[in-house]
Design an enzyme around this catalytic site. Structure first.
Site, PDB file in Angstrom:
ATOM      1  N   LYS A  57       0.840  -1.212   0.000  1.00 30.00           N
ATOM      2  CA  LYS A  57       0.000   0.000   0.000  1.00 30.00           C
ATOM      3  C   LYS A  57       0.872   1.258   0.000  1.00 30.00           C
ATOM      4  O   LYS A  57       0.643   2.180  -0.785  1.00 30.00           O
ATOM      5  CB  LYS A  57      -0.897   0.016   1.256  1.00 30.00           C
ATOM      6  CG  LYS A  57      -1.513   1.376   1.551  1.00 30.00           C
ATOM      7  CD  LYS A  57      -2.351   1.384   2.802  1.00 30.00           C
ATOM      8  CE  LYS A  57      -1.602   1.571   4.086  1.00 30.00           C
ATOM      9  NZ  LYS A  57      -1.330   2.962   4.497  1.00 30.00           N
ATOM     10  N   ASN A  58       1.875   1.274   0.885  1.00 31.23           N
ATOM     11  CA  ASN A  58       2.635   2.515   1.064  1.00 31.23           C
ATOM     12  C   ASN A  58       3.627   2.784  -0.061  1.00 31.23           C
ATOM     13  O   ASN A  58       4.161   3.887  -0.163  1.00 31.23           O
ATOM     14  CB  ASN A  58       3.337   2.517   2.431  1.00 31.23           C
ATOM     15  CG  ASN A  58       2.320   2.662   3.548  1.00 31.23           C
ATOM     16  OD1 ASN A  58       1.159   2.988   3.303  1.00 31.23           O
ATOM     17  ND2 ASN A  58       2.743   2.406   4.783  1.00 31.23           N
ATOM     18  N   ILE A 107       8.462   6.666  16.675  1.00 32.51           N
ATOM     19  CA  ILE A 107       8.111   7.382  15.446  1.00 32.51           C
ATOM     20  C   ILE A 107       6.871   8.258  15.638  1.00 32.51           C
ATOM     21  O   ILE A 107       6.876   9.421  15.266  1.00 32.51           O
ATOM     22  CB  ILE A 107       7.890   6.390  14.261  1.00 32.51           C
ATOM     23  CG1 ILE A 107       9.088   5.432  14.116  1.00 32.51           C
ATOM     24  CG2 ILE A 107       7.625   7.144  12.949  1.00 32.51           C
ATOM     25  CD1 ILE A 107      10.399   6.064  13.710  1.00 32.51           C
ATOM     26  N   ARG A 149      -8.553  -0.314   4.868  1.00 31.81           N
ATOM     27  CA  ARG A 149      -7.725   0.701   4.205  1.00 31.81           C
ATOM     28  C   ARG A 149      -6.389   0.114   3.776  1.00 31.81           C
ATOM     29  O   ARG A 149      -5.777   0.609   2.837  1.00 31.81           O
ATOM     30  CB  ARG A 149      -7.429   1.862   5.171  1.00 31.81           C
ATOM     31  CG  ARG A 149      -8.643   2.627   5.575  1.00 31.81           C
ATOM     32  CD  ARG A 149      -8.246   3.793   6.407  1.00 31.81           C
ATOM     33  NE  ARG A 149      -7.505   4.734   5.565  1.00 31.81           N
ATOM     34  CZ  ARG A 149      -7.404   6.021   5.790  1.00 31.81           C
ATOM     35  NH1 ARG A 149      -7.997   6.537   6.841  1.00 31.81           N
ATOM     36  NH2 ARG A 149      -6.731   6.802   4.995  1.00 31.81           N
ATOM     37  N   CYS A 164      -3.984  12.720  12.723  1.00 32.53           N
ATOM     38  CA  CYS A 164      -4.766  11.489  12.776  1.00 32.53           C
ATOM     39  C   CYS A 164      -4.554  10.852  14.134  1.00 32.53           C
ATOM     40  O   CYS A 164      -3.790  11.360  14.952  1.00 32.53           O
ATOM     41  CB  CYS A 164      -4.438  10.557  11.616  1.00 32.53           C
ATOM     42  SG  CYS A 164      -2.948   9.634  11.848  1.00 32.53           S
ATOM     43  N   ASP A 198       4.866   0.382  11.987  1.00 29.36           N
ATOM     44  CA  ASP A 198       3.635  -0.218  11.460  1.00 29.36           C
ATOM     45  C   ASP A 198       3.448  -1.674  11.883  1.00 29.36           C
ATOM     46  O   ASP A 198       2.435  -2.296  11.539  1.00 29.36           O
ATOM     47  CB  ASP A 198       3.624  -0.132   9.917  1.00 29.36           C
ATOM     48  CG  ASP A 198       3.441   1.302   9.432  1.00 29.36           C
ATOM     49  OD1 ASP A 198       3.035   2.151  10.242  1.00 29.36           O
ATOM     50  OD2 ASP A 198       3.711   1.560   8.243  1.00 29.36           O
ATOM     51  N   ARG A 230       1.247  14.340  12.821  1.00 35.16           N
ATOM     52  CA  ARG A 230       1.524  14.162  11.401  1.00 35.16           C
ATOM     53  C   ARG A 230       1.705  15.483  10.638  1.00 35.16           C
ATOM     54  O   ARG A 230       0.974  15.794   9.700  1.00 35.16           O
ATOM     55  CB  ARG A 230       0.450  13.275  10.762  1.00 35.16           C
ATOM     56  CG  ARG A 230       0.145  12.088  11.648  1.00 35.16           C
ATOM     57  CD  ARG A 230      -0.278  10.872  10.957  1.00 35.16           C
ATOM     58  NE  ARG A 230       0.687  10.350  10.014  1.00 35.16           N
ATOM     59  CZ  ARG A 230       0.440   9.296   9.254  1.00 35.16           C
ATOM     60  NH1 ARG A 230      -0.732   8.700   9.340  1.00 35.16           N
ATOM     61  NH2 ARG A 230       1.338   8.851   8.418  1.00 35.16           N
ATOM     62  N   LEU A 252       8.448  19.081   6.901  1.00 33.93           N
ATOM     63  CA  LEU A 252       9.639  18.624   6.165  1.00 33.93           C
ATOM     64  C   LEU A 252       9.372  18.561   4.659  1.00 33.93           C
ATOM     65  O   LEU A 252      10.264  18.828   3.861  1.00 33.93           O
ATOM     66  CB  LEU A 252      10.107  17.262   6.699  1.00 33.93           C
ATOM     67  CG  LEU A 252      10.560  17.258   8.168  1.00 33.93           C
ATOM     68  CD1 LEU A 252      10.780  15.828   8.666  1.00 33.93           C
ATOM     69  CD2 LEU A 252      11.839  18.086   8.348  1.00 33.93           C
TER      70      LEU A 252
END
Ligand code: EPU
Length: 420
Positions: free
Chosen positions: A22-23, A328, A398, A115, A306, A120, A124
């Site tokens: 997905k990413n 993170i 998702r 989120c 993740d 988020r 940058l």
């Protein structure tokens, strides 16, 4: 809204094919905006997020079709405006900014907002664009970005929590059509960034160093259409490896890349779950009793944020004390209180979760708060005694392609039902 009903206790056995990432797919789809020629992207996972990116491309004026895992995009003529209704649904949509700036020299995009897992910010991304000469102002919730001519530059993109994945991809995409050479220092090294760079190079870009902290982009005049296959999803793969260990089963993963999963395989090994390579497959099974381990999430090649939630479910089953530190995202522990509803004993202390593992888990209704938290609850439900209802699984849809069907094929007793 839909839920999963899971009858726990069945060990997972069999083979599962890992979907495309997905990413990686999201920025790669955005990159198709960089050319007026057609692009064909294969192994795109069929998810609400990728469907949504296809809609964004269409809303910008591109023709885009999604069929059998292949997206065909033709962005012959596009506009540079993406409104709030589109962007707010998916934070990842910010990665259209780089391609729009390169192609049109302007972009007006709604700010994505925060989120559940943290603030988020996109400072940058904006810093990188500014280095290339882009002027941005924020007005009425929109970023208005314009540039007369993108000019290559040397920039440092490291932030508070290290490099930025989508920020690196975004700036790299913008730099492909800039005048001269761009050097991104403290670039994200994630395999998804490498995949975007490989696709851009297939389109005629000149990018070197992707996968290392220094990426060099030599600007070219024009990019052309290309065909490309997205890498397998390392986070989906990790989720199935962990589910095999948590249920004391044996699962063969087809198409997963062991070289993208080193940190996860290493920690699983420490926790008592062996992952072996057999040709191009990976096989996960317990090597003995589950053991506690300490984990800190880090940028690649460290342990991925993740996979933090899913690993917490496994460690809740391992007798002893495990400490999981999240470096993170600042509030990525929403799953802790839901895992507690299943009987897990976990305390949060600042950026760390202290897991007192080995308590028996028993089924309960729980609420998914974000994508990876949902996966963690599914894993815990599969290992728990009795029935677990995971509500709000639209979060899971998702990012996981047909997770319920894949799990059922492995012997899990899982059903998709309408939430009561
Ligand atoms: N950050 C800044 N400023 C920025 C951008 C990021 O301070 O301009 C900070 C973030 O707040 C965070 C850290 O830098 O603390 C890393 O964020 P990053 O920018 O790398 O995250 P992202 O690119 O927005 C991608 C994935 C996430 C994954 C992170 C980290 C996509 C669509 N999303 O997000 O995936 O967690 O990288 O690996 O690629 C998920 O799939 O569940 C997911 C959340």
């Amino acid at each position: 809204m839909e839920s999963f009903l899971i009858k726990g206790g069945a060990p997972l056995h069999g083979e599962v094919t890992i979907s495309g990432s997905k990413n990686a797919a999201l920025p790669i789809l955005a990159a198709t905006l960089l050319t007026d020629e057609p692009c064909v992207i294969r192994r795109v996972p069929d998810l609400s997020d990728t469907r949504f990116m296809v809609q964004i491309l269409q809303s910008l004026g591109a023709t885009a079709e999604f069929e059998n895992g292949t997206v065909t995009v033709h962005a012959r003529k596009i506009k540079g405006y993406a409104d709030y209704e589109l962007v707010r649904k998916m934070r990842g949509s910010i990665c259209i900014a780089g391609p729009l700036l390169a192609r049109l020299r302007k972009a007006r995009i709604s700010l994505p907002g925060g989120c559940i897992i943290g603030a988020r910010p996109i400072n940058l991304h904006l810093k990188g664009f500014a280095s290339l000469g882009v002027k941005t102002k924020i007005e009425g919730g929109y970023i208005d970005a314009t540039v007369k001519k993108l000019v290559g530059n040397i920039m440092f993109l490291g932030g508070r929590a290290g490099p930025t994945v989508l920020g690196t991809a975004n700036v790299m995409m913008a730099a492909t059509l800039a005048d001269g050479v761009t050097v991104i220092e403290s670039a994200a090294c994630e395999p998804e960034v490498v995949d975007v760079a490989n696709f851009l190079n297939a389109m005629g870009a000149q990018i070197a160093g992707a996968g290392s902290p220094t990426i060099t982009v030599t600007g070219v005049k024009k990019l052309h259409g290309a065909e490309y296959e997205v890498i397998p999803d390392r986070i989906e793969a990790a989720t199935f490896l962990i589910a095999a260990g948590a249920t004391n089963g044996e699962v063969t993963l087809r198409g997963a890349r062991a070289d993208h999963l080193r940190a996860v395989i290493d920690k699983l090994h420490e926790a008592g779950v062996a992952v072996e390579r057999c040709g191009t497959n990976l096989i996960a099974r317990r090597s003995g009793k589950l053991k506690p381990v300490d984990i800190t999430t880090l940028p690649y090649s460290g342990f991925p944020t993740d996979v933090q939630a899913q690993m917490m479910s496994l460690l809740a089953l391992a007798p002893g004390l495990s400490i999981i530190t999240e470096r993170i995202f600042e509030s990525r522990f929403m799953h802790v209180s839901e895992l507690a509803r299943l009987g897990a004993d976990i305390e949060i202390e600042g950026p760390s979760a202290i897991v007192k593992g080995g308590k028996p888990l028993s089924g309960a209704p729980v609420m998914a708060s974000d994508l990876r938290a949902s996966a963690a609850l599914v894993i815990a439900g599969l290992a728990a005694k009795g029935t677990t209802q995971v509500n709000r699984i639209y979060h899971l849809d998702r990012g996981y392609e047909q997770m319920d069907a894949k799990l059922r094929k492995l012997g899990a007793r899982i059903q998709r039902v309408e939430e009561k």
